[in-house]
Design an enzyme around this catalytic site. Structure first.
Site, mmCIF file in Angstrom:
data_model
loop_
_atom_site.group_PDB
_atom_site.id
_atom_site.type_symbol
_atom_site.label_atom_id
_atom_site.label_comp_id
_atom_site.label_asym_id
_atom_site.label_seq_id
_atom_site.Cartn_x
_atom_site.Cartn_y
_atom_site.Cartn_z
ATOM 1 N N SER A 145 0.846 -1.198 0.000
ATOM 2 C CA SER A 145 0.000 0.000 0.000
ATOM 3 C C SER A 145 0.877 1.243 0.000
ATOM 4 O O SER A 145 2.017 1.213 0.477
ATOM 5 C CB SER A 145 -0.895 0.007 1.232
ATOM 6 O OG SER A 145 -1.590 1.231 1.343
ATOM 7 N N TYR A 158 -3.038 -0.768 10.261
ATOM 8 C CA TYR A 158 -2.925 -1.149 8.855
ATOM 9 C C TYR A 158 -1.576 -0.702 8.283
ATOM 10 O O TYR A 158 -0.893 -1.462 7.587
ATOM 11 C CB TYR A 158 -4.072 -0.535 8.060
ATOM 12 C CG TYR A 158 -4.097 -0.940 6.607
ATOM 13 C CD1 TYR A 158 -4.546 -2.203 6.230
ATOM 14 C CD2 TYR A 158 -3.686 -0.063 5.614
ATOM 15 C CE1 TYR A 158 -4.568 -2.578 4.892
ATOM 16 C CE2 TYR A 158 -3.708 -0.431 4.280
ATOM 17 C CZ TYR A 158 -4.150 -1.686 3.921
ATOM 18 O OH TYR A 158 -4.174 -2.049 2.593
#
Length: 283
Positions: A145, A158
């Site tokens: 990400s 996350y």
């Protein structure tokens, strides 16, 4: 840079294949002539996916598996050997997320995210190394990400899991070079998926409208191009690239802007439940 490869005929396992980026990637890979093994927790969604691909006259195998389960990870290896006769490309795509302040989260939630996003990825990779060493121009593709390169507030858990994926990928890239195994990392930015709806929690003050980001199909195509070119790391979306470049060349200004924006939104009592917000799986 890794090796260039032609994807037609490649044996590819994609985890988290039933929705979002994983689903789009499975369909696109099958259309390019890859022999795909799709893995996910939902048998129903996998069946729907297989039917869609088979209606186009393409080949696909499926396995119901949770990457956080040791038993299921071994099952994926067995099915890859049985259905594909081995493996050339492992795509570690499965992931979960949560948003909200770290102070109000729980140890259990953090461990659950790390179990899927990091430990599930690393242990799946470990089990498939023997098969990959025997594969044709083999590659491990880790879907990370943009926030695995530059963290944002209200996404600490996350972000931490994706930073771990980045570090792991960089380390084993050097280790596995002698075996001819590429380790590629794809870093999506905001992506139009159901990822935010499937989060463990959605309590971010800094909301992100992921529907303005890339589509799952666009991310899938970028991922397949990275495989073909053997590109070590791929950053996606204009905004994502801009954030990383700003963080690299103007880190203090970038940090000030992020802190200031977060503070203002906190003071304004920003909404704590925006169903349109996500940092991605694919972000």
């Amino acid at each position: 840079m890794g090796h260039r490869r032609t994807l037609t005929g490649m044996r590819m396992l994609i985890t988290g294949a039933s929705q979002g980026i994983g689903r789009a990637l499975t369909i696109s890979a099958a259309r390019r002539g890859c022999r795909v093994l799709a893995a996910a927790r939902s048998e129903g969604l996998l069946t729907e996916l297989a039917q869609e691909i088979q209606q186009e006259g393409k080949s696909i195998a499926t396995v119901v598996a949770d990457v956080s389960s040791a038993e299921d990870r071994h099952k994926m290896v067995e099915v890859a050997q049985t259905k594909l006769g081995g493996l050339d490309i492992l795509v570690n795509n499965a992931g979960i997320g949560a948003t909200g302040p770290f102070a109000s989260s729980t140890p259990e939630r953090l461990r659950q995210i790390m179990e899927v996003n990091f430990f599930g990825l690393t242990e799946t990779t470990r089990l498939f190394l023997p098969l990959l060493r025997q594969g044709t121009t083999p590659a491990i593709v880790n879907i990370s990400s943009i926030v695995g390169k530059r963290a944002l507030p209200s996404r600490s858990e996350y972000c931490a899991s994706k930073f771990a994926v980045q570090g792991f990928s960089e380390a084993i890239r050097a280790e596995l070079a002698k075996d001819g195994i590429d380790v590629l990392v794809v870093c999506p930015g905001l992506t139009a998926t159901n990822f935010s709806k499937n989060m463990l929690a959605r309590k971010a003050q800094m909301a992100m409208d992921h529907m303005r980001g890339m589509t799952s199909e666009e991310v899938a195509e970028a991922t397949l191009r990275a495989m073909e070119r053997g590109k070590d790391e791929t950053w996606l979306t204009f905004t994502g690239k801009l954030l990383l470049l700003a963080s690299r060349f103007a880190p203090r200004i970038t940090e000030y802007i992020i802190r200031r924006r977060f503070k203002v939104m906190m003071e304004a009592g920003a909404s704590e439940s925006n169903p349109q917000e996500t940092a991605g799986a694919s972000s």
